[in-house]
Design a protein around this motif. Structure first.
Motif, PDB file in Angstrom:
ATOM      1  N   SER A  92       0.839  -1.196   0.000  1.00  0.00           N
ATOM      2  CA  SER A  92       0.000   0.000   0.000  1.00  0.00           C
ATOM      3  C   SER A  92       0.877   1.250   0.000  1.00  0.00           C
ATOM      4  O   SER A  92       2.011   1.222   0.481  1.00  0.00           O
ATOM      5  N   VAL A  93       0.348   2.337  -0.523  1.00  0.00           N
ATOM      6  CA  VAL A  93       1.079   3.605  -0.575  1.00  0.00           C
ATOM      7  C   VAL A  93       0.181   4.711  -0.034  1.00  0.00           C
ATOM      8  O   VAL A  93      -1.048   4.569  -0.026  1.00  0.00           O
ATOM      9  N   PRO A  94       0.764   5.814   0.416  1.00  0.00           N
ATOM     10  CA  PRO A  94      -0.055   6.923   0.904  1.00  0.00           C
ATOM     11  C   PRO A  94      -1.019   7.431  -0.158  1.00  0.00           C
ATOM     12  O   PRO A  94      -0.677   7.510  -1.342  1.00  0.00           O
ATOM     13  N   GLN A  95      -2.217   7.775   0.278  1.00  0.00           N
ATOM     14  CA  GLN A  95      -3.257   8.286  -0.613  1.00  0.00           C
ATOM     15  C   GLN A  95      -3.556   9.746  -0.295  1.00  0.00           C
ATOM     16  O   GLN A  95      -3.324  10.217   0.822  1.00  0.00           O
ATOM     17  N   ARG A  96      -4.087  10.470  -1.257  1.00  0.00           N
ATOM     18  CA  ARG A  96      -4.515  11.840  -1.000  1.00  0.00           C
ATOM     19  C   ARG A  96      -5.507  11.841   0.165  1.00  0.00           C
ATOM     20  O   ARG A  96      -6.427  11.024   0.211  1.00  0.00           O
ATOM     21  N   GLY A  97      -5.315  12.778   1.067  1.00  0.00           N
ATOM     22  CA  GLY A  97      -6.201  12.886   2.224  1.00  0.00           C
ATOM     23  C   GLY A  97      -5.688  12.185   3.463  1.00  0.00           C
ATOM     24  O   GLY A  97      -6.170  12.465   4.566  1.00  0.00           O
ATOM     25  N   ASP A  98      -4.719  11.273   3.324  1.00  0.00           N
ATOM     26  CA  ASP A  98      -4.159  10.592   4.491  1.00  0.00           C
ATOM     27  C   ASP A  98      -3.421  11.586   5.382  1.00  0.00           C
ATOM     28  O   ASP A  98      -2.718  12.476   4.901  1.00  0.00           O
ATOM     29  N   VAL A  99      -3.566  11.413   6.686  1.00  0.00           N
ATOM     30  CA  VAL A  99      -2.772  12.167   7.655  1.00  0.00           C
ATOM     31  C   VAL A  99      -1.601  11.278   8.052  1.00  0.00           C
ATOM     32  O   VAL A  99      -1.800  10.180   8.590  1.00  0.00           O
ATOM     33  N   VAL A 100      -0.394  11.724   7.759  1.00  0.00           N
ATOM     34  CA  VAL A 100       0.770  10.861   7.958  1.00  0.00           C
ATOM     35  C   VAL A 100       1.842  11.558   8.790  1.00  0.00           C
ATOM     36  O   VAL A 100       1.930  12.790   8.834  1.00  0.00           O
ATOM     37  N   VAL A 101       2.653  10.728   9.445  1.00  0.00           N
ATOM     38  CA  VAL A 101       3.844  11.189  10.145  1.00  0.00           C
ATOM     39  C   VAL A 101       5.039  10.795   9.301  1.00  0.00           C
ATOM     40  O   VAL A 101       5.111   9.674   8.788  1.00  0.00           O
TER      41      VAL A 101
END
Length: 256
Positions: A92-101
């Motif tokens: 999986s990869v980061p998606q638009r809208g994800d809140v990430v550190v």
């Protein structure tokens, strides 16, 4: 006969007393040994639990203390969010809208000289349990653009556009505009365009446009996705999702 019996009686009466003193002295030794063993077991159990918690924090879920208001009102100063470190580990990869550190070294901050190893270890352990502020190189932001996206600010109504589609960002801090800084960028593959929810109080990708890397964060610098609130108790639950990017077309299919 009586005179011979008396010493024998005294001897018999004194023998148990001596034996009793010796017995009580020896009985104290196992008690002390048991107490020592109990402390050792307690310390060993505590050490094993601590190692287990640190391993869990390093590889599965890590508490992250929110140090600033750049993500208000979604995240408040002092919140402890639980960062899902498995979110992007199995394809999986980061998606638009994800809140990430993420680790902003090389994108949001310059390379820094290494700190004292002991101090770094203690600080890292405290931060990984959510007891201390994160490292100065760690940031929490929202993914607004992924590899290949064209992100533009702003349209005639002041909204951010992604691949030609205006985004209604319902998570923005009340009274904030999407951006007072105009930009028009294409996100390189393998990187992310990050912005805070409190746009007027957030240093994010916009502030690094003229620097090496252009404010883009490499995907491999993402530590995990902020999925849940761990503290305070009144905010326990999932970090809110957003549907703001659902209508955004894939890169290369922009209209207009």
């Amino acid at each position: 006969m009586d005179t011979e019996a008396k010493p024998q009686e005294r001897d018999r009466s004194s023998a148990p007393a001596t034996g009793s003193e010796e017995g009580s002295r020896f009985s104290r030794i196992p008690s002390r040994w048991a107490t020592s063993m109990s402390w050792r077991r307690t310390l060993a159990l505590g050490a094993v639990c601590s190692v287990g918690v640190l391993l869990f924090s390093n590889f599965v879920v890590q508490p992250f203390l929110i140090p600033s208001g750049s993500m208000e009102s979604t995240l408040q100063v002092g919140d402890r969010v639980l960062v899902n470190k498995l979110a992007y580990r199995f394809g999986s990869v980061p998606q638009r809208g994800d809140v990430v550190v993420f680790d902003g070294t090389g994108s949001f901050v310059r390379e820094t000289s290494p700190e004292n190893p002991v101090t770094g270890l203690l600080r890292g352990a405290a931060a990984s349990l959510g007891f201390a502020e994160p490292a100065e190189t760690d940031f929490v932001k929202r993914v607004v653009g992924v590899g290949g996206d064209r992100v533009v600010c702003c349209d005639k109504r002041g909204r951010v556009e992604v691949n030609g589609r205006a985004v209604d960002e319902d998570y923005l801090f009340a009274g904030d505009v999407p951006s007072r800084v105009p930009f028009d960028i294409v996100v390189p593959d393998g990187t992310l365009w990050m912005m805070g929810d409190h746009r007027s109080n957030s240093r994010d990708s916009r502030d690094h446009l003229g620097e090496p890397g252009g404010g883009m964060v490499p995907v491999d610098k993402v530590i995990g996705r902020a999925d849940w609130f761990g503290w305070p108790l009144g905010r326990l639950g999932s970090v809110p999702d957003t549907t703001a990017f659902d209508a955004v077309p894939a890169p290369g299919s922009a209209h207009g």
